[in-house]
Design an enzyme around this catalytic site. Structure first.
Site, short mmCIF file in Angstrom:
data_model
loop_
_atom_site.label_atom_id
_atom_site.label_comp_id
_atom_site.label_asym_id
_atom_site.label_seq_id
_atom_site.Cartn_x
_atom_site.Cartn_y
_atom_site.Cartn_z
N GLY A 144 -18.72 -14.51 -32.13
CA GLY A 144 -18.88 -13.08 -31.94
C GLY A 144 -20.12 -12.78 -31.12
CB CYS A 145 -20.97 -9.87 -29.02
SG CYS A 145 -20.44 -8.52 -30.09
CE1 TYR A 146 -24.70 -5.90 -32.44
CE2 TYR A 146 -22.63 -5.74 -33.67
CZ TYR A 146 -23.66 -5.13 -32.96
OH TYR A 146 -23.65 -3.77 -32.76
CB THR A 148 -23.69 -15.03 -29.07
OG1 THR A 148 -22.36 -15.53 -29.26
CG2 THR A 148 -24.31 -15.71 -27.86
#
Length: 334
Positions: A144-146, A148
Site C-alpha cells: 500500500g501507499c501509506y 511504503t
C-alpha cells in the site's frame, strides 16, 4: 521484449502502469482489460496516453492473456484480485498484484478488510528495499501507499532494535482515495483543508505493523492518516522513540548503511514536488536534543513509488533487469 498484461486498466493505478510502461525499453503492454470498457481505445479513458498506445481494452480472459503475456499486473479493487490471480498462476504467469488481497496473512486480511478470502496463499511482499526475495517470486503483493512511505522511513532504526515506539503521521494527496468520487474527495471538502480520517483504525496500519514487527517484534506502532489538497504525494512524519540517546552522526550512519545500493531511496530533505511523478522516496531526520525522540520524514509519489512504479521496480527485479529500468527519471519539480 517482456510481454505484459494489465488486468483492470481503467483506474488510476492501471493508467499509471500504462504511462510508465510506455517508455520501458525492455517491456511492452500487449493486453489491458476492462469489462466495462471492452472494445474501447485505451486513450478514451486515459487521454494523456493519446499517441502513445493503440491498445484497446479487452474482456479479462486468463487463457487468452496467457497466450500473449509473460507477467500480469492486477490493478483491481480489493477483493477482486483473489478471483483472477489463481487462474493467471495456473497458466504459468507471474503476477504482481496491486490490491491488498495478498499483503497480509489470510486471517488478518479477513479481520482488516471484512472479506472472506477465496484464495489463501503466500506472496512475497513487494517492498524491494526490505524484501530482496522479490527477484524469485511468482506472486508479488505490491504494498500500500501509506505503508511504503512509513516503512521506508522507520525501517533502518527499527531493524537495529533501537525503537520502542513509533508514532506515524501521513498526509496523502487525493488520488490515494481512487478514481470514484466521494464526499471526502469532493473539491469543496478538500480544497484549503486537511482531513484526518480513520485516526486509529486505518487498514494500512496492519501492513506497517507486519513489516516493522518482522524487523523488531517489540516495537509499538501507531498510525494516523490525513488527506491534503494535493493530487499526488504522501508526506510521512514518523516520531521514533528510542531506548538510548543517539547522535545525529550515529543515525546518519545507520540510514546510509541501510540504504546503500538502494537507488530509489535518497537521503535528502523531503519535498512532494521533488518526487512527484518519480519512483523516489526522499528521507531526512532530526534528532531531538535531550530527548528520546528522533523525527524521520519521508516523501513519495503515492501513484508511483506508492503503487505502479514500485510494481514495475518489482517486475524489473523479477526478470533480472536493473531495477531502475524505465523508472530512472526525476520528479516534476516545481
Amino acid at each position: 521484449m517482456l510481454k505484459i498484461g494489465i488486468v483492470g486498466g481503467t483506474g488510476y493505478t492501471g493508467g499509471e502502469l500504462l504511462r510508465l510502461l510506455s517508455i520501458h525499453p525492455l517491456a511492452e503492454v500487449t493486453v489491458v482489460t476492462s469489462r466495462k470498457q471492452a472494445g474501447q481505445p485505451v486513450d478514451t479513458v486515459h487521454p494523456n496516453l493519446k499517441s502513445l498506445t493503440d491498445l484497446k481494452f479487452e474482456d479479462p480472459d486468463p487463457a487468452k492473456i496467457a497466450e500473449r503475456c509473460d507477467v500480469v499486473f492486477t490493478a483491481v479493487p480489493h477483493g477482486a484480485a483473489m478471483a483472477v490471480v489463481p487462474e493467471l498462476l495456473k497458466y504459468g504467469l507471474r503476477v504482481i498484484d496491486l490490491s491488498a488481497d495478498y499483503r497480509l496473512p489470510t486471517e488478518k486480511f479477513e479481520q482488516v478488510y471484512n472479506k472472506k478470502h477465496l484464495d489463501p496463499r503466500e506472496a512475497v511482499y513487494g517492498l524491494p528495499e526490505l524484501h530482496p526475495e522479490v527477484k524469485d517470486a511468482t506472486l508479488i503483493a505490491n504494498p500500500g501507499c501509506y505503508p511504503t512511505g512509513a516503512n521506508l522511513a522507520c525501517a533502518p532504526l527499527i531493524a537495529q532494535g533501537l525503537v520502542n515506539r513509533a508514532v506515524v503521521d501521513s498526509k496523502s494527496g487525493i488520488s490515494g482515495s481512487g478514481q470514484d468520487p466521494t464526499e471526502g474527495t469532493h473539491y469543496p471538502n478538500v480544497t484549503q483543508n486537511v482531513r484526518p480520517y480513520n485516526l486509529t483504525t486505518h487498514r494500512h496500519k496492519a501492513e506497517i505493523e507486519q513489516e516493522m514487527l518482522r524487523l523488531n517484534n517489540s516495537t509499538r506502532i501507531h498510525f494516523t492518516p490525513h488527506v491534503i489538497p494535493s493530487t499526488r504525494g504522501i508526506m510521512t512524519t514518523a516520531h521514533l522513540f528510542v531506548d538510548e540517546p543517539l547522535t545525529t552522526d550515529q543515525v546518519q550512519t545507520i540510514y546510509d548503511e541501510f540504504y546503500k545500493n538502494k537507488p530509489f531511496v535518497r537521503l535528502q530533505k523531503p519535498s512532494l514536488a521533488n518526487v512527484r511523478g518519480s519512483n523516489f522516496c526522499d528521507i531526512a531526520f532530526e534528532v531531538e536534543k535531550d530527548s528520546d525522540r528522533i523525527v524521520v520524514v519521508s516523501a513519495i509519489d503515492n501513484m508511483v513509488k506508492g503503487a505502479s512504479g514500485q510494481a514495475i521496480q518489482n517486475m524489473n527485479l523479477m526478470y533480472g533487469f536493473d531495477e531502475r529500468t524505465g523508472l530512472w527519471t526525476s520528479g516534476l519539480s516545481p
